[in-house]
Write an enzyme that holds these catalytic residues in place. Structure first.
Site, mmCIF file in Angstrom:
data_model
loop_
_atom_site.group_PDB
_atom_site.id
_atom_site.type_symbol
_atom_site.label_atom_id
_atom_site.label_comp_id
_atom_site.label_asym_id
_atom_site.label_seq_id
_atom_site.Cartn_x
_atom_site.Cartn_y
_atom_site.Cartn_z
ATOM 1 N N SER A 139 0.842 -1.193 0.000
ATOM 2 C CA SER A 139 0.000 0.000 0.000
ATOM 3 C C SER A 139 0.873 1.237 0.000
ATOM 4 O O SER A 139 1.989 1.222 0.538
ATOM 5 C CB SER A 139 -0.897 0.021 1.238
ATOM 6 O OG SER A 139 -1.630 1.235 1.317
ATOM 7 N N TYR A 152 -1.829 -0.382 10.912
ATOM 8 C CA TYR A 152 -2.010 -0.736 9.501
ATOM 9 C C TYR A 152 -0.884 -0.157 8.645
ATOM 10 O O TYR A 152 -0.255 -0.880 7.863
ATOM 11 C CB TYR A 152 -3.361 -0.246 8.989
ATOM 12 C CG TYR A 152 -3.528 -0.469 7.503
ATOM 13 C CD1 TYR A 152 -3.806 -1.736 7.005
ATOM 14 C CD2 TYR A 152 -3.370 0.578 6.588
ATOM 15 C CE1 TYR A 152 -3.933 -1.959 5.646
ATOM 16 C CE2 TYR A 152 -3.501 0.356 5.230
ATOM 17 C CZ TYR A 152 -3.782 -0.912 4.770
ATOM 18 O OH TYR A 152 -3.890 -1.135 3.421
#
Length: 269
Positions: A139, A152
């Site tokens: 990501s 995260y």
């Protein structure tokens, strides 16, 4: 899963919806049989994929655990894996000190531990065979201190780095590793992360998961090291490389802090 000498086998985790399901669709359209996995129901995905002519097996399991990964791998019944899409992962909103540590640990074990265990098991077989393709979903969050998504973003920083390192280790083996780095995408991510009241969750111009998956799939087929999906995300990563970390953290706070949702909120770049 019954062997098929004609169609290569692709394994896709996180395949029940979103980017993972779109990756499975692309693999089926390119002539792969499929073993799909997720910790959510897979019946609808399985049905849609079979329509494309693929032989499909599905495993519902928790890929935060080694048992879950082992269950998935056992479903191959020893069949060689031509392509691995290590896509399973999820987020967690709110401030770190307010999170239940069980939930924190599940994010780490899904995004990191289960992912690298799966990659190691499959990668060893590919290296022995002298061929194979691995796509790992990282990501652009890995480039930013993720206020109110600290665990995260930290997990994705690990995955982005790990994928590039593994790729280098596998030079000359016939096995390629590609890292797909999406930004904000229109999936169930924010609902599952309990972030629906945030500015980023209400963003109206989220990326289409089909387009994100296509960028990753094509980069993998070309043997590229990685791909940042979308021009806006490319610009955001470029800015992340030169902007001071405290400023990045403050900008992330504005979009991820609970209660930050605004009508027609726009992302920062």
């Amino acid at each position: 899963m019954q062997p098929n000498d004609i169609r290569p086998l692709a394994v896709v985790t996180g395949a029940s919806s979103g980017i993972g399901f779109q990756l499975a669709l692309l693999a089926a359209r390119r002539g792969h049989d499929l073993l799909i996995g997720a910790d959510e129901p897979l019946e609808q995905a399985e049905t849609e994929l079979r329509v494309l002519g693929a032989n499909v097996a599905a495993v519902r399991a928790d890929f935060a655990t080694r048992d879950g990964v082992d269950t998935l791998l056992a479903a191959t019944e020893g069949r060689p894996i031509a392509a691995l899409f290590a896509n399973a992962g999820h987020g967690l909103g709110h401030g770190f000190l307010d999170q239940d540590f069980h939930d924190v640990q599940h994010v780490i074990n899904t995004n990191i531990t289960g992912t690298i265990y799966l990659v190691q098991c499959v990668g060893r077989g590919m290296r022995e065979a002298g061929q194979g393709r691995i796509l790992i979903t990282g990501s652009i969050a890995g480039f930013q201190p993720g206020s109110f998504q600290a665990v995260y973003n930290g997990s994705k920083a690990f995955i982005d780095s790990f994928a590039m390192a593994l790729r280098n280790e596998l030079k000359g083996t016939g096995v390629s590793v590609t890292c797909l780095m999406p930004g904000v995408t229109d999936t169930h991510f924010f609902a599952r992360a309990d972030m629906l009241d945030t500015r980023v969750a209400q963003q109206s111009d989220k990326a289409d998961p089909a387009e994100v998956a296509r960028a990753g799939f094509e980069a993998m087929m070309r043997g590229e090291s990685g791909v940042i999906a979308g021009w806006r995300n490319k610009m955001q990563v470029a800015l992340s490389r030169v902007m001071p970390a405290p400023r990045l953290a403050e900008q992330h706070r504005r979009i991820a802090e609970p209660g930050s949702a605004e009508p027609q909120a726009r992302p920062f770049v």
